[in-house]
Design an enzyme around this catalytic site. Structure first.
Site, PDB file in Angstrom:
ATOM      1  N   THR A  46       0.855  -1.188   0.000  1.00 18.30           N
ATOM      2  CA  THR A  46       0.000   0.000   0.000  1.00 18.30           C
ATOM      3  C   THR A  46       0.892   1.238   0.000  1.00 18.30           C
ATOM      4  O   THR A  46       2.065   1.176   0.374  1.00 18.30           O
ATOM      5  CB  THR A  46      -0.968  -0.018   1.206  1.00 18.30           C
ATOM      6  OG1 THR A  46      -0.209  -0.129   2.404  1.00 18.30           O
ATOM      7  CG2 THR A  46      -1.943  -1.182   1.097  1.00 18.30           C
ATOM      8  N   THR A  48       1.633   4.394   1.571  1.00 18.69           N
ATOM      9  CA  THR A  48       2.485   4.884   2.661  1.00 18.69           C
ATOM     10  C   THR A  48       3.362   3.776   3.209  1.00 18.69           C
ATOM     11  O   THR A  48       4.535   3.990   3.533  1.00 18.69           O
ATOM     12  CB  THR A  48       1.629   5.504   3.785  1.00 18.69           C
ATOM     13  OG1 THR A  48       0.872   6.588   3.233  1.00 18.69           O
ATOM     14  CG2 THR A  48       2.481   6.009   4.928  1.00 18.69           C
ATOM     15  N   CYS A  49       2.826   2.579   3.276  1.00 20.61           N
ATOM     16  CA  CYS A  49       3.576   1.438   3.812  1.00 20.61           C
ATOM     17  C   CYS A  49       4.805   1.138   2.953  1.00 20.61           C
ATOM     18  O   CYS A  49       5.896   0.882   3.474  1.00 20.61           O
ATOM     19  CB  CYS A  49       2.679   0.208   3.888  1.00 20.61           C
ATOM     20  SG  CYS A  49       1.149   0.489   4.812  1.00 20.61           S
ATOM     21  N   SER A  50       4.647   1.191   1.632  1.00 22.32           N
ATOM     22  CA  SER A  50       5.743   0.878   0.711  1.00 22.32           C
ATOM     23  C   SER A  50       6.687   2.048   0.476  1.00 22.32           C
ATOM     24  O   SER A  50       7.875   1.843   0.260  1.00 22.32           O
ATOM     25  CB  SER A  50       5.180   0.423  -0.636  1.00 22.32           C
ATOM     26  OG  SER A  50       4.635  -0.860  -0.531  1.00 22.32           O
TER      27      SER A  50
END
Length: 159
Positions: A46, A48-50
């Protein structure tokens, strides 16, 4: 009830993503006898996660370990195959991927979220914690949609 500083992590089954395939681990065993920088993301791959969350812990791994962290672990309500693919694309061997495929850890911690509005279903919130021998000594839970207190940089300032 949401987990708090001073609480012991609940003992649930997680699945460690490895290049040899999924490996079931009990959280009680995994966190025993070591100091772990643990962070949770709503989902592998996703935005922000990546782009920020995982890369921050990869980039700051040596600094975290220099401050007494024995291991860095990421958890998400994803299956271990997705977690392994994400590690291969964006992670490193410095970060252990712990799949919480059924959301058992997120629920037991009281840190689940409903991502149904985005087609994600039930997920875990974005947060980070320092866990020492299974006990939470720092806990940083993000407000919905935020990325401020769960970063590797913020955690470094707490150590």
């Amino acid at each position: 009830m949401t987990i708090e500083v001073g609480d012991t992590l609940p003992d649930v089954t997680l699945v460690k993503a490895t290049s040899e395939g999924p490996e079931k681990v009990q959280s009680g065993d995994y966190f025993k006898g070591k100091k772990v920088a643990l962070f949770s993301v709503p989902g592998a791959f996703t935005p922000t996660c990546s782009a920020k969350h995982l890369p921050g812990f990869v980039e700051k791994a040596d600094e975290l370990k220099a401050k007494g962290i024995d291991e860095i672990a990421c958890t998400a309500v994803n299956d271990p195959f997705v977690m392994q693919a994400w590690k291969e694309r964006d992670g490193s061997d410095a970060v252990t991927m712990l799949a919480d495929g059924n959301g058992d850890l997120a629920k037991a911690l009281g840190l689940e979220m409903d991502g149904s509005g985005f087609g994600l279903g039930q997920r875990g919130q974005r947060w980070s914690a320092v866990v020492d021998d299974g006990k939470v000594v720092q806990l940083n839970v993000e407000a919905p949609g935020s990325f401020e207190v769960s970063s590797a940089e913020h955690m470094l300032g707490q150590l």
